[in-house]
Enzyme design. Structure first.
Site, short mmCIF file in Angstrom:
data_model
loop_
_atom_site.label_atom_id
_atom_site.label_comp_id
_atom_site.label_asym_id
_atom_site.label_seq_id
_atom_site.Cartn_x
_atom_site.Cartn_y
_atom_site.Cartn_z
N SER A 245 1.25 -1.29 0.19
CA SER A 245 -0.28 -0.22 -0.19
C SER A 245 1.15 1.77 -0.21
O SER A 245 1.99 1.78 0.48
CB SER A 245 -0.67 -0.23 1.16
OG SER A 245 -1.53 1.39 1.26
N LYS B 1 -3.94 -7.44 3.34
CA LYS B 1 -4.06 -6.58 2.53
C LYS B 1 -5.54 -6.30 1.43
O LYS B 1 -6.13 -5.17 1.51
CB LYS B 1 -3.37 -6.74 0.73
CG LYS B 1 -3.17 -5.78 0.39
CD LYS B 1 -3.30 -3.86 0.73
CE LYS B 1 -2.35 -3.06 -0.44
NZ LYS B 1 -3.21 -3.15 -1.71
N HIS C 117 -7.18 -4.49 4.52
CA HIS C 117 -6.77 -3.10 4.54
C HIS C 117 -7.87 -2.91 3.70
O HIS C 117 -8.45 -1.31 3.53
CB HIS C 117 -5.87 -3.48 4.15
CG HIS C 117 -5.58 -1.87 4.00
ND1 HIS C 117 -5.10 -1.14 2.48
CD2 HIS C 117 -4.45 -1.25 4.41
CE1 HIS C 117 -4.83 -0.24 1.90
NE2 HIS C 117 -3.98 0.29 4.06
N ASN C 118 -7.65 -3.37 2.26
CA ASN C 118 -7.92 -2.07 0.89
C ASN C 118 -9.63 -2.22 1.21
O ASN C 118 -11.31 -1.74 0.91
CB ASN C 118 -8.64 -2.76 -0.44
CG ASN C 118 -7.11 -2.93 -0.55
OD1 ASN C 118 -5.81 -2.33 -0.32
ND2 ASN C 118 -6.96 -2.58 -2.00
N GLU D 190 -10.50 -0.06 3.61
CA GLU D 190 -10.45 1.36 2.77
C GLU D 190 -11.40 1.63 1.98
O GLU D 190 -12.37 3.11 1.62
CB GLU D 190 -9.32 1.71 1.89
CG GLU D 190 -9.32 2.27 0.64
CD GLU D 190 -7.97 2.42 -0.32
OE1 GLU D 190 -8.03 2.14 -1.51
OE2 GLU D 190 -7.01 1.83 0.46
#
Length: 301
Positions: A112, A164, A167-168, A171
């Site tokens: 990221s 990840k 995480h996205n 987001e």
């Protein structure tokens, strides 16, 4: 440390540049002749000294699968592949098992930082064995911010891309919340300075973040966002996050709603909203046609 970088686009190219700035020897391959150091994967492998480390930064899916398939025939026992794209964690486990038969190690790395990573550093989330991660640690140390943070060895193979993915998904939810707040303030007749409001939140508030900084920057460039179309693509990781939530029976209403909002952005004339408009017209006489800007109430029979 010497590294082969496959994929020199917006992310891979900047990552290679940051590594070179930090003193590492990077040999790059890309399908764009103007960006690459070598003309083929075979030449890239020839340029690297054993044991070799090759980092992939190509689109997830078939491009990644093809690159790994080719490298599996070119690399040798003791070599290491780091998959830095946004692959599905399930694919990581299958690939690692296949490569292990040839003695080739595999690390999955979620990255990221976007286009700002070369200057500011990247967040790196990796999955793999302790031994393999330690071998590649000089590369990870060069990519993360100079403060030394931004790195996690999240677990075994697949863990890097799993975190990840989450995480996205987070987001997605954060971006959607900012977007809805913007629309609400812009639609009201109460707030005179929407960009200034967001700017004021950057200091001292609990919602301050890099995403907020980027939103303020966008509003400084285009206060009404008039130059943009209200369309948002999804990378696929939002879908995987929602599917993982279903698989593990974990409620994720915010991330799910943010994903579906992106789907809605792709419809210039939403079929679902047509149904809603038709039903409202049927029971309440709220008729809206393509030739009218405002609802037209038709008399009830």
């Amino acid at each position: 440390m010497q590294l082969g970088m496959v994929g020199l686009g917006k992310m891979g190219g900047n990552m290679a540049a940051r590594l070179r700035d930090k003193g590492h020897d990077v040999v790059g391959f890309d399908f764009n002749p103007e960006q690459r150091d070598v003309a083929s994967l075979a030449e890239l492998v020839e340029r690297l000294e054993a044991p070799r480390t090759v980092w992939l930064m190509v689109p997830a899916g078939e491009p990644t699968a093809e690159a790994i398939e080719q490298l599996s025939t070119l690399l040798a026992a003791g070599d290491l592949i780091i998959e830095g794209g946004n692959s599905h964690y399930v694919d990581d486990r299958r690939r690692a098992d296949s490569l292990k038969q040839a003695g080739i190690s595999y690390i999955d790395a979620g990255v990221s930082g976007g286009v700002w990573g070369r200057e500011n550093g990247y967040g790196i989330m990796v999955g793999g064995s302790v031994e393999d991660v330690e071998c590649a640690k000089p590369i990870f140390d060069a990519l993360v911010p100079d403060s030394g943070g931004g790195f996690v060895h999240a677990g075994g193979v697949g863990a890097g891309h799993f975190v990840k993915m989450v995480h996205n998904g987070i987001e997605y939810g954060m971006m959607q919340a900012f977007a809805e707040g913007y629309e609400l303030m812009a639609a009201s007749d109460i707030v005179d300075d929407v960009p200034g409001t967001f700017d004021s939140w950057r200091e001292g508030t609990v919602v301050r973040s890099w995403l907020l900084d980027l939103l303020v920057r966008a509003l400084e460039e285009d206060p009404g966002l008039d130059d943009l179309r209200g369309y948002a693509q999804d990378s696929g990781e939002g879908r995987w996050t929602v599917q993982a939530a279903v698989d593990h029976a974990v409620p994720a209403p915010v991330i799910s709603a943010a994903l579906f909002a992106r789907f809605a952005s792709r419809q210039e004339d939403s079929p679902a909203m047509k149904v809603i408009a038709a039903l409202r017209n049927q029971f309440g006489g709220h008729a809206v046609t393509k030739t009218t800007d405002d609802p037209v109430r038709t008399p009830r029979s």
